[in-house]
Design a protein around this motif. Structure first.
Motif, PDB file in Angstrom:
ATOM      1  N   ASP A 180       5.988  32.867 -33.437  1.00 36.17           N
ATOM      2  CA  ASP A 180       7.357  32.357 -33.476  1.00 36.17           C
ATOM      3  C   ASP A 180       7.304  30.839 -33.301  1.00 36.17           C
ATOM      4  O   ASP A 180       6.861  30.349 -32.269  1.00 36.17           O
ATOM      5  CB  ASP A 180       8.196  32.985 -32.354  1.00 36.17           C
ATOM      6  CG  ASP A 180       9.544  32.286 -32.200  1.00 36.17           C
ATOM      7  OD1 ASP A 180      10.090  31.825 -33.222  1.00 36.17           O
ATOM      8  OD2 ASP A 180      10.053  32.188 -31.062  1.00 36.17           O
ATOM      9  N   SER A 251      16.446  20.474 -24.889  1.00 34.41           N
ATOM     10  CA  SER A 251      16.296  21.899 -24.620  1.00 34.41           C
ATOM     11  C   SER A 251      17.061  22.195 -23.341  1.00 34.41           C
ATOM     12  O   SER A 251      16.910  21.473 -22.353  1.00 34.41           O
ATOM     13  CB  SER A 251      14.821  22.273 -24.377  1.00 34.41           C
ATOM     14  OG  SER A 251      14.092  22.285 -25.575  1.00 34.41           O
ATOM     15  N   PHE A 269      10.770  30.442 -22.475  1.00 35.53           N
ATOM     16  CA  PHE A 269       9.916  31.306 -21.654  1.00 35.53           C
ATOM     17  C   PHE A 269       8.693  30.584 -21.120  1.00 35.53           C
ATOM     18  O   PHE A 269       8.107  29.727 -21.791  1.00 35.53           O
ATOM     19  CB  PHE A 269       9.465  32.522 -22.472  1.00 35.53           C
ATOM     20  CG  PHE A 269      10.578  33.510 -22.647  1.00 35.53           C
ATOM     21  CD1 PHE A 269      10.790  34.499 -21.704  1.00 35.53           C
ATOM     22  CD2 PHE A 269      11.459  33.407 -23.717  1.00 35.53           C
ATOM     23  CE1 PHE A 269      11.851  35.379 -21.820  1.00 35.53           C
ATOM     24  CE2 PHE A 269      12.520  34.280 -23.847  1.00 35.53           C
ATOM     25  CZ  PHE A 269      12.715  35.280 -22.904  1.00 35.53           C
TER      26      PHE A 269
HETATM   27  P1  AMP Z   1      13.992  24.963 -27.781  1.00 33.62           P
HETATM   28  O1  AMP Z   1      15.442  25.294 -27.811  1.00 33.62           O
HETATM   29  O2  AMP Z   1      13.532  23.949 -28.735  1.00 33.62           O
HETATM   30  O3  AMP Z   1      13.496  24.664 -26.398  1.00 33.62           O
HETATM   31  O4  AMP Z   1      13.199  26.231 -28.273  1.00 33.62           O
HETATM   32  C1  AMP Z   1      13.422  27.495 -27.752  1.00 33.62           C
HETATM   33  C2  AMP Z   1      12.944  28.496 -28.749  1.00 33.62           C
HETATM   34  O5  AMP Z   1      11.519  28.382 -28.863  1.00 33.62           O
HETATM   35  C3  AMP Z   1      13.229  29.906 -28.327  1.00 33.62           C
HETATM   36  O6  AMP Z   1      14.405  30.384 -28.937  1.00 33.62           O
HETATM   37  C4  AMP Z   1      11.982  30.655 -28.800  1.00 33.62           C
HETATM   38  O7  AMP Z   1      12.112  30.998 -30.165  1.00 33.62           O
HETATM   39  C5  AMP Z   1      10.897  29.623 -28.675  1.00 33.62           C
HETATM   40  N1  AMP Z   1      10.247  29.525 -27.348  1.00 33.62           N
HETATM   41  C6  AMP Z   1      10.676  29.982 -26.147  1.00 33.62           C
HETATM   42  N2  AMP Z   1       9.823  29.651 -25.170  1.00 33.62           N
HETATM   43  C7  AMP Z   1       8.829  28.932 -25.769  1.00 33.62           C
HETATM   44  C8  AMP Z   1       7.633  28.300 -25.299  1.00 33.62           C
HETATM   45  N3  AMP Z   1       7.277  28.310 -24.007  1.00 33.62           N
HETATM   46  N4  AMP Z   1       6.840  27.691 -26.219  1.00 33.62           N
HETATM   47  C9  AMP Z   1       7.180  27.639 -27.525  1.00 33.62           C
HETATM   48  N5  AMP Z   1       8.278  28.214 -28.025  1.00 33.62           N
HETATM   49  C10 AMP Z   1       9.099  28.863 -27.159  1.00 33.62           C
END
Ligand code: AMP
Ligand code: MG
Length: 347
Positions: A180, A251, A269
């Motif tokens: 993902d 974020s 996460f």
């Molecule tokens: P953002 O809003 O850019 O911080 O990205 C969050 C999105 O990245 C989530 O909806 C997941 O699809 C994915 N995600 C969640 N946790 C992680 C993480 N620790 N590392 C990379 N992608 C993540």
């Protein structure tokens, strides 16, 4: 949608409401010598907003159309959960099947895997199984899974279950691993659209993909102004920034979440635990690349304030963090972009 002067104020106000949801565009005023076109669409699970300024309205309209086409193409390419794109094909393939990803996706996956190493595992592109377990994939049905299911899934987010070869072919060796790129894809798409606009001679614009912004040039009568959302109140701002030729990415724990028994569970996460990261409310990055800023904002959120600020400094980025206590902390270099902070944030 292109704007006649009479409709501009209304559209700018609508733009403000949208921007506040994702972290923001403030009102842009039209100058007599330049045209402004503004449009938004729902793509990649979020509102994308484009604001272009230039002397030739027909050229701006054509650039806008080309930008939407490019974003639609990339949305399919980077979608891990559905459709005909290579990432979904990879996630849907039986373990051991080589899947050619193509340049865009292979390059981004490689960048994401490198950034995983640089962020000590805080950012991970192989969290798909955990994100799906919690129901955050496509926001299907976010819910708190049983602790045992989280523990059972945790080994399958380890990136050793995936190989990516030089020629851009990927193989899932762990049948339960899912890729993902949601933590970096929106930023990357913003960079690609910005490159397209620049190639077409548009030099003043904001591309905003749900809080992943890239700002070029100015709005004619001054710099573009960016609002940082207040995590407690989507209709309010915690800070305002004035930037040129930079990405601004936020974020936050308020973007996608559910609450159970008074606890907020959100979409970012901690790969080490399989639970949402708990260190802060939001993190805003200012840096030249929107893709890197996107990955960095997610990683800093997971790492917490001290380690997060250190990673950002090593990456040449500026950071503003809103902590669990509501207070703003930032790198010294952030101050030159900040034009206002909310009194209640004590910034
Ligand atoms: P953002 O809003 O850019 O911080 O990205 C969050 C999105 O990245 C989530 O909806 C997941 O699809 C994915 N995600 C969640 N946790 C992680 C993480 N620790 N590392 C990379 N992608 C993540
Ligand atoms: Mg991110």
């Amino acid at each position: 949608m292109s704007l006649s002067p009479g409709r501009l104020r209304l559209a700018a106000a609508a733009g403000l409401a949208l921007a506040l949801l994702g972290g923001a565009l403030l009102a842009s005023r039209r100058q007599a010598s330049s045209e402004l076109v503004n449009d938004s669409r729902f793509l990649m699970g979020t509102y994308i907003q484009l604001t272009l300024r230039g002397p030739d309205k027909a050229a701006l309209d054509a650039a806008m159309t080309a930008a939407w086409q490019e974003m639609t193409r990339l949305e399919t390419a980077f979608d891990p959960w559905k459709g005909e794109g290579p990432l979904h094909r990879l996630n849907d393939s039986p373990a051991g099947t080589p899947v050619p990803l193509g340049g865009d996706v292979a390059d981004l996956l490689r960048l994401a895997l490198d950034f995983r190493t640089r962020s000590s595992g805080a950012f991970s592109p192989t969290l798909g199984a955990m994100i799906r377990l919690w129901g955050f994939a496509e926001m299907a049905d976010p819910h708190l899974p049983p602790a045992q299911a989280i523990a059972d899934t945790l080994p399958h987010v380890d990136p050793t279950g995936l190989t990516l070869s030089e020629n851009g072919t990927a193989v899932r060796t762990d049948p339960r691993l899912l890729v993902d790129l949601g933590g970096i894809a929106k930023g990357e798409i913003v960079d690609k659209v910005a490159q397209l606009l620049t190639r077409r001679g548009v030099n003043d614009f904001i591309v905003n993909a749900g809080g992943n912004l890239l700002v070029r040039g100015d709005r004619g009568d001054g710099p573009w102004k960016i609002g940082v959302a207040d995590p407690d109140d989507r209709d309010a701002l915690a800070a305002k920034l004035a930037v040129t030729d930079l990405a601004v990415v936020t974020s936050g724990d308020y973007e996608r979440f559910f609450e159970k028994d008074g606890v907020r569970y959100h979409h970012i996460f901690d790969p080490a635990t399989g639970y949402p990261a708990r260190g802060m409310r939001s993190v805003t990055i200012v840096a030249p690349s929107c893709g890197l800023s996107d990955a960095l904002s997610t990683a800093v959120f997971v790492l917490g304030e001290d380690r997060g600020l250190a990673l950002a400094r090593n990456s040449g980025a500026e950071v503003m963090i809103i902590g669990n206590d509501g207070k703003i902390r930032q790198t010294p270099g952030m101050a030159k972009y900040v034009t206002w902070t909310s009194p209640k944030r004590g910034g």
